[in-house]
Structure formats: C-alpha cells, structure tokens
Design a protein around this motif. Structure first.
Motif, mmCIF file in Angstrom:
data_model
loop_
_atom_site.group_PDB
_atom_site.id
_atom_site.type_symbol
_atom_site.label_atom_id
_atom_site.label_comp_id
_atom_site.label_asym_id
_atom_site.label_seq_id
_atom_site.Cartn_x
_atom_site.Cartn_y
_atom_site.Cartn_z
ATOM 1 N N GLY A 1 -0.602 4.865 0.440
ATOM 2 C CA GLY A 1 -0.486 4.801 2.250
ATOM 3 C C GLY A 1 -0.494 6.418 3.039
ATOM 4 O O GLY A 1 -0.439 7.004 1.659
ATOM 5 N N ARG A 2 -1.129 6.170 4.684
ATOM 6 C CA ARG A 2 -1.006 6.914 5.087
ATOM 7 C C ARG A 2 -0.312 6.995 5.984
ATOM 8 O O ARG A 2 0.585 5.606 6.722
ATOM 9 C CB ARG A 2 -2.683 7.262 5.271
ATOM 10 N N LYS B 1 0.631 -0.833 0.548
ATOM 11 C CA LYS B 1 -0.503 0.035 -0.258
ATOM 12 C C LYS B 1 1.210 0.973 0.379
ATOM 13 O O LYS B 1 0.425 2.614 -0.548
ATOM 14 C CB LYS B 1 -1.019 0.136 1.416
ATOM 15 N N ILE B 2 1.756 1.111 0.605
ATOM 16 C CA ILE B 2 2.841 2.937 0.509
ATOM 17 C C ILE B 2 3.568 2.912 -0.684
ATOM 18 O O ILE B 2 3.790 3.629 -0.758
ATOM 19 C CB ILE B 2 4.188 2.011 2.105
ATOM 20 N N LYS B 3 4.055 1.179 -0.918
ATOM 21 C CA LYS B 3 4.748 1.754 -2.045
ATOM 22 C C LYS B 3 3.648 2.434 -3.336
ATOM 23 O O LYS B 3 4.395 2.521 -4.829
ATOM 24 C CB LYS B 3 5.341 0.131 -2.490
ATOM 25 N N ASP C 1 -0.495 3.983 8.114
ATOM 26 C CA ASP C 1 0.417 2.843 8.417
ATOM 27 C C ASP C 1 1.370 2.780 8.580
ATOM 28 O O ASP C 1 2.029 0.843 9.240
ATOM 29 C CB ASP C 1 0.454 2.698 6.690
ATOM 30 N N LEU C 2 2.479 3.059 8.775
ATOM 31 C CA LEU C 2 3.761 3.463 9.625
ATOM 32 C C LEU C 2 3.729 3.014 11.104
ATOM 33 O O LEU C 2 4.121 1.885 11.624
ATOM 34 C CB LEU C 2 4.897 4.382 10.036
ATOM 35 N N PHE D 1 10.678 5.991 3.889
ATOM 36 C CA PHE D 1 8.869 5.604 3.716
ATOM 37 C C PHE D 1 7.908 6.731 4.479
ATOM 38 O O PHE D 1 7.671 7.109 3.698
ATOM 39 C CB PHE D 1 9.016 5.106 6.094
ATOM 40 N N LEU E 1 5.138 8.441 1.990
ATOM 41 C CA LEU E 1 3.796 8.353 1.920
ATOM 42 C C LEU E 1 3.529 10.134 1.495
ATOM 43 O O LEU E 1 2.423 10.165 1.183
ATOM 44 C CB LEU E 1 4.074 8.225 3.978
#
Length: 130
Positions: free
Chosen positions: A77-78, A71-73, A81-82, A119, A123
């Motif tokens: 992503g938000r 999702k991040i990739k 999510d981290l 990351f 994002l």
C-alpha cells in the motif's frame, strides 16, 4: 472508538460531540490482541457479501474498499491509499441507495480516524503498533 474514548456514555445524544457515530447500531468490543486491519477487512467482507448489488456505489464500492485494505495489509500500500479509502467511503455514503451502502464505510472511517497510527505504521513498513 479508541481506548481513550472508553468513558463516553453510549447514548445517542451524547456520542455525537465526540465525533462518534452509532452507524448501524452495532458495537464490537475488541482488545489489543487483534489487528485493526483484520477487523476492518472482516467487516468489509461482510458488507460486500450482503450487498444486494442494485446500486453501483455499494456493489462496487465495498469491493474496492476491501481491495485497498488488502493492498495495505499485504505491504504494498501507499499513503495515497488512505486518501482513496476516505474519498470512496464518502462517495458511497452520499450516493448509495440504501442504508447498507450508506453505512458500510462507517467502521472503516472510524478505524482510519481512531487508529490512524496503525495504518501509517504498516504503510511505512513497520508492524502494527498494538
């Protein structure tokens, strides 16, 4: 570990004070031409495939970690999510029945700790900083 930690002696009793864990004992050396998210995704794919499926934290947890990384990739992503990745990784480490489930989140947690800027950059809609 990050490039700034390259001089840490790879000895069991000397790495702990630097916040480094041997995990399952594997060492990968990666130069800056590789995307850390690709490395994490590949590692999580391996662990998801290797899970025997006996316990829910490992069987489902590795798949959920993989989904969140993808999702991040993908650019959707938000920031939360981290936090979700870290929370799920901790639950897996605490509740999985075997070493695979307990240690499979370690590479992800290391990446989040040592390459957090990458990351966050993704994002926030930027490119990988490497």
């Amino acid at each position: 570990i990050s490039a700034s930690q390259i001089d840490i002696a790879m000895e069991l009793d000397r790495i702990g004070p630097h916040g480094v864990s041997w995990g399952a004992g594997g060492v990968m050396v990666i130069n800056d031409s590789h995307d850390i998210l690709d490395i994490v995704e590949n590692t999580l794919e391996f662990f998801a495939d290797e899970s025997c499926g006996k316990c829910t934290p490992c069987r489902e947890g590795t798949i959920q970690l993989l989904r969140l990384i993808r999702k991040i990739k993908s650019g959707v992503g938000r920031m939360c999510d981290l936090e979700n990745l870290e929370e799920l990784a901790e639950v897996m480490m605490d509740t999985s029945l075997c070493g695979l489930g307990q240690m499979s989140p370690v590479p992800l947690l290391s990446a989040l700790k040592n390459f957090n800027e990458e990351f966050i950059s993704i994002l926030e809609g930027g490119d990988v900083l490497w």
